[in-house]
Design a protein around this motif. Structure first.
Motif, mmCIF file in Angstrom:
data_model
loop_
_atom_site.group_PDB
_atom_site.id
_atom_site.type_symbol
_atom_site.label_atom_id
_atom_site.label_comp_id
_atom_site.label_asym_id
_atom_site.label_seq_id
_atom_site.Cartn_x
_atom_site.Cartn_y
_atom_site.Cartn_z
ATOM 1 N N GLU A 147 20.436 -43.336 -15.286
ATOM 2 C CA GLU A 147 20.947 -43.709 -16.612
ATOM 3 C C GLU A 147 22.064 -42.790 -17.053
ATOM 4 O O GLU A 147 23.048 -43.233 -17.644
ATOM 5 C CB GLU A 147 19.808 -43.703 -17.624
ATOM 6 N N ALA B 103 24.164 -41.145 -15.113
ATOM 7 C CA ALA B 103 25.344 -41.481 -14.322
ATOM 8 C C ALA B 103 25.986 -42.761 -14.822
ATOM 9 O O ALA B 103 27.212 -42.861 -14.936
ATOM 10 C CB ALA B 103 24.972 -41.612 -12.846
ATOM 11 N N TYR B 104 25.179 -43.752 -15.161
ATOM 12 C CA TYR B 104 25.698 -45.014 -15.666
ATOM 13 C C TYR B 104 26.382 -44.801 -17.020
ATOM 14 O O TYR B 104 27.459 -45.352 -17.273
ATOM 15 C CB TYR B 104 24.586 -46.055 -15.810
ATOM 16 N N SER C 194 27.847 -42.119 -18.126
ATOM 17 C CA SER C 194 29.120 -41.429 -17.966
ATOM 18 C C SER C 194 30.200 -42.362 -17.433
ATOM 19 O O SER C 194 31.359 -42.269 -17.800
ATOM 20 C CB SER C 194 28.976 -40.204 -17.067
ATOM 21 N N VAL C 195 29.829 -43.301 -16.562
ATOM 22 C CA VAL C 195 30.782 -44.276 -16.026
ATOM 23 C C VAL C 195 31.153 -45.287 -17.108
ATOM 24 O O VAL C 195 32.320 -45.638 -17.270
ATOM 25 C CB VAL C 195 30.202 -44.999 -14.781
ATOM 26 N N ALA C 196 30.170 -45.767 -17.851
ATOM 27 C CA ALA C 196 30.409 -46.766 -18.895
ATOM 28 C C ALA C 196 31.212 -46.172 -20.050
ATOM 29 O O ALA C 196 31.983 -46.876 -20.699
ATOM 30 C CB ALA C 196 29.084 -47.310 -19.394
ATOM 31 N N SER D 216 33.558 -43.950 -19.782
ATOM 32 C CA SER D 216 34.914 -43.571 -19.357
ATOM 33 C C SER D 216 35.928 -44.631 -19.652
ATOM 34 O O SER D 216 35.777 -45.752 -19.690
ATOM 35 C CB SER D 216 34.937 -43.270 -17.857
#
Length: 66
Positions: free
Chosen positions: A57, A59-60, A62-64, A66
């Motif tokens: 969650e 990691a997701y 941080s990607v979402a 960005s």
């Protein structure tokens, strides 16, 4: 449905069968602690790329974000 069965099997094998609970409230507290402190933070999940849910969650997020 496999995930649910796997979750309950893990919960029983790694928590329930190893303890004796004094009351329903004690059981509820212990199960909640197991899920939050062990299952979601330490236990690797194959469906999440062998990451614990908390790490997946993060990691997701941080990607979402960005």
């Amino acid at each position: 449905m496999t995930c649910s069965l796997s979750f309950f099997k893990t919960l029983k094998m790694e928590e329930v069968y190893l303890k004796e609970y004094e009351s329903f409230a004690n059981t509820e507290t212990n199960l909640g602690e197991f899920i939050e402190q062990v299952y979601n933070t330490k236990r690797l999940h194959s469906s999440l790329g062998y990451l614990p849910p908390a790490e997946f969650e993060a990691a997701y997020a941080s990607v979402a974000g960005s």
